[in-house]
Motif scaffolding. Structure first.
Motif: not given
Lengths: 171, 594, 58
Positions: B353-356, B393-395, B428-429
């Motif tokens: 999800l972080a990558g998305l 988010t990504a991090v 979180w997402f």
């Protein structure tokens, strides 16, 4: 070095994407003529704006046929002049400086947006259309009262503009 | 092979000393995360006018603390913890001298405490100290000297950490002549090399200009110069936050997915590109600055756009590695394999999800990088909307997800509740999707960032993708979900720490499909890449910096000093205001400020 | 657990299967992403940005 064919394809697509982005920005500069805030203006002494010919009396003045200059001072926590009154269907150049800290000059919802740095003068030229009222906000944190720093940019009809400038002392 | 036996031992079994410092660094990081989250929820509800429990003048204290704790303390403490793990694990040897390791940890902790205290003291009038200058500390707003001193101390600590990793690698190299640098160590060394180049500018800005100025040793500084030096550091620091997440995506995520890294050589190429391109791009944060020529801005944009390449390559390599895992698990079809992934694992789902989110952030990042389109979104809430997708988010979500995987390795304690972990990462997402989407939309309407009260008396925002108020509600709900998610994460971790130690938690990391032998040797030539990186930085910055100094002087054209940390300063500031503005608002503000 | 990503990892781990795996699913996903990026960019640059009031021309 081994790279899978699909990944090579993606690499090529990525480079194309980058060229599209750079191409768009270049088109914006060359086609519609979007110009960046730049180093066109000489530095000023932010602590002595009172003695500056342009900024001791912030104002809008006509500088050519259908061309106007707006000299604007940003400060904690407001803009002068306020409102900034400019005529419709004209070319207006804003010269904006700060007499204290770094501010922003953003005509809300439009593309007129620049940093305002003490010691420097931001110069941006825009073309006005029909009469309308815009909000003017400081979009860089400038101190505890940052959120009350606002102004107006009022685009008025030619008649109203002339009425206003001939009526008072230009204030 | 000894693989099976080695595989039974966790990191803490093999390196108990190093595991202790990894835990300490991660806990420091999470302490900052909790404080940052509390400040975050206060901010979200204040800005959207849902609940205003602090005066608006204190909003900027909250904002400064949220920024510094989240992007300096949370991210960098996690980074040094993760890098210590990665270097030790991939070199399969202890650090050179654990006393040095504890020394840099202590220095960083002291530095961050100094800076943190100077910011938080802004909440009370009892102490004549404040640092309401935000994360960017633009002069001539001036913080208390301890704010700058603490930052300098913190950065020096991180430099010693980097030296620790380099020396450990050199020791390994002597013991293992002719071998390729293990991938994780390679990533760590490249990232730290980038950090030395980047942080040198902000260290110079603080030590030469801002600290002496705040101590009264020099009268004024050049705002454009210190701003430019900040952004010299301020963009690569973004990659300093991101590189640990990349390290996890490249080396840990494929394993969790049941596969292995698609290409080791490309991973190395990506990190080399980040070293080369992260720094000569900072001027893209100054597209709308006066006093900087358009040509310099264009050069910066070109570099910035090519900086997209390593991230786009990463997207392919990481997804391909995950797809390989799914195929190994029996996945079939063009996209059907997506259902054969371990979505019930919080570490997997969190990182995916972080990558998305990062893919979405990639788009708003492209807009930020475009030079003239910056007029539309500069300093609007679009920008925090963007970086809450990237660093926020990504991090951040990758770090939290990875913690579910790595914490058992460094403590021999199983996660208290993996179900809560899964719920937490999904929450979180969702929270970020709501909040960030609404922030982007408000930004296009012209709503500014960094303000306590974005509603103004003289005008209203135009409507777009929903009205201003509706978007505010999205932001408030999103922010609340993020806060709840953080609390669940921390609670889960605290309960995990209370778990008894068990054995059998060990995980191994498999080698890449295309291994390091496929990578040209030149990729491991650190000296060469650092030399090229420095050359690019000099090319990108020598002329702009010379022009700035030439225009305004080293200490600037006439510019005043505006301390945020002295009561008399505030009075002077209040008196300096001229009458023609907002009468009532101004009077009440002066009241509050006093 | 540390050495298995260095060059002397067991040979059977790295050889052979490199050529066999074609990440067609990845190519599909990333193709979709590429399309979204291009369309969004065209919208935001040419319609949203260039269509706004007070374009800065000097």
């Amino acid at each position: 070095m081994h790279i899978h064919a699909y990944e090579k394809l993606w690499l090529a697509a990525s480079v194309l994407l980058i060229l599209l982005l750079l191409g768009s920005v270049t088109y914006g500069a060359v086609g519609p003529g979007v110009a960046m805030v730049s180093d066109s203006e000489q530095p000023v002494d932010a602590t002595a704006l009172d003695e500056d010919e342009r900024f001791s009396e912030p104002r809008v003045e006509q500088v050519g046929e259908n061309e106007y200059a707006a000299y604007v001072v940003a400060f904690q926590f407001g803009f002068q002049p306020d409102p900034i009154v400019i005529p419709e269907d004209s070319t207006v150049t804003f010269y904006v400086t700060s007499r204290d800290v770094i501010h922003g000059f953003e005509v809300a919802g439009t593309n007129a947006n620049t940093m305002v740095v003490p010691g420097e003068v931001s110069e941006i030229t825009v073309e006005t259309d029909e009469p309308t009222e815009y909000g003017l906000i400081c979009n860089e944190y400038c101190g505890a009262g940052h959120h009350v720093m606002e102004g107006k940019v009022n685009v008025v009809s030619q008649a109203e503009y002339e009425n206003q400038t001939s009526g008072g002392d230009g204030e | 092979m000894s693989e099976a036996i080695e595989g039974d031992r966790t990191f803490v079994d093999k390196f108990p000393e190093e595991a202790r410092i990894v835990r300490a660094a991660l806990l420091s990081s999470f302490l900052a995360l909790v404080i940052g989250a509390v400040l975050g929820i206060i901010q979200t509800l204040h800005r959207t006018d849902v609940a205003r429990i602090i005066p608006s003048t204190d909003y900027y204290t909250v904002l400064t603390a949220h920024g510094v704790f989240m992007v300096i303390s949370f991210t960098i403490f996690f980074l040094v913890g993760l890098f210590t793990w990665a270097v030790t694990r991939s070199l399969d040897r202890p650090l050179i001298d654990i006393r040095i390791t504890w020394t840099w940890y202590a220095i960083m902790a002291v530095g961050m405490t100094m800076t943190g205290v100077s910011i938080l003291a802004g909440f009370t009038d009892a102490i004549d100290m404040s640092a309401d200058v935000l994360f960017t500390f633009y002069a001539p707003l001036q913080a208390h000297p301890m704010f700058y001193a603490g930052l300098a101390v913190f950065i020096v600590g991180s430099w010693i950490a980097g030296a620790d990793y380099f020396r450990t690698w050199l020791a390994w190299k002597r013991e293992n002549p002719g071998e390729r640098i293990p991938l994780q160590t390679f990533m760590v060394l490249m990232t730290m090399a980038m950090w030395y180049i980047a942080s040198s500018a902000v260290a110079a800005s603080v030590l030469i200009f801002l600290l002496p100025w705040s101590l009264g040793l020099i009268d004024q500084v050049n705002p454009t110069l210190t701003r430019t030096l900040f952004w010299f550091f301020g963009h690569p620091v973004v990659y300093f936050w991101l590189m640990p997440a990349y390290l996890l995506w490249y080396t840990v995520l494929p394993k969790i997915a049941g596969g292995r890294l698609f290409s080791d050589p490309l991973a190395r190429v990506v990190f080399v590109l980040f070293l080369l391109l992260s720094t000569p791009v900072g001027i893209h944060h100054q597209y709308l600055d006066p006093g900087i020529a358009e040509g310099f801005k264009f050069i910066s944009m070109t570099n910035t756009m090519f900086l997209l390449l390593p991230s786009l390559l990463t997207a392919f390599t990481v997804v391909a590695s995950v797809e390989y895992g799914a195929r190994q698990r029996g996945g079939t079809g063009l996209l059907g394999w997506l259902t054969d992934l371990p979505w019930r694992k919080p570490e997997f789902t969190g990182m995916m999800l972080a990558g998305l989110m990062f893919a979405a952030g990639g788009f708003s990042g492209m807009v930020n990088a475009g030079m003239n389109i910056n007029y539309m979104i500069h300093n609007t809430i679009w920008v925090p909307g963007h970086f809450h997708l990237t660093v926020g988010t990504a991090v951040a979500l990758t770090f939290m997800a990875a913690t579910y995987w790595i914490w058992p390795q460094i403590s021999n304690k199983p996660i208290y509740s993996r179900a809560v972990g899964l719920f937490q990462v999904v929450l979180w997402f969702i929270g970020m999707a709501l909040m960030s989407n609404a922030m982007h939309a408000q930004g296009i309407m012209g709503v500014p960032r960094r303000t306590a009260e974005p509603e103004y008396s003289g005008f209203e925002y135009a409507t777009m993708f929903g009205g201003y108020e509706e978007l505010n509600i999205q932001i408030a709900i999103g922010g609340t979900l993020l806060f709840v998610s953080t609390i669940l994460f921390i609670g889960n971790l605290v309960l995990t720490m209370g778990n008894p130690k068990v054995s059998g938690l060990a995980e191994t990391l498999p080698p890449a499909l295309s291994g390091p032998d496929d990578a040209p040797r030149v990729l491991d030539n650190l000296r060469l890449w650092v030399a090229i990186a420095v050359t690019l930085v000099v090319l990108a910055y020598a002329l702009p910096l010379a022009a700035i100094i030439n225009r305004g002087g080293l200490l600037g054209p006439g510019v005043g000093t505006y301390p945020v940390w002295l009561a008399p300063g505030l009075d002077a500031l209040a008196n300096a205001a001229t009458p023609p503005l907002a009468g009532d608002a101004w009077a009440s503000l002066v009241e509050v400020v006093r | 657990m540390g050495r298995n990503e260095t060059a002397h990892a067991p040979a059977d781990d790295v050889s052979g299967d490199t050529e066999e795996f074609d990440p067609i699913g990845t190519l599909t996903l990333i193709g979709i992403y590429f399309t979204i990026l291009v369309l969004s960019w065209v919208y935001i640059y040419y319609i949203e940005f260039l269509g706004r009031d007070l374009v800065v021309v000097g």
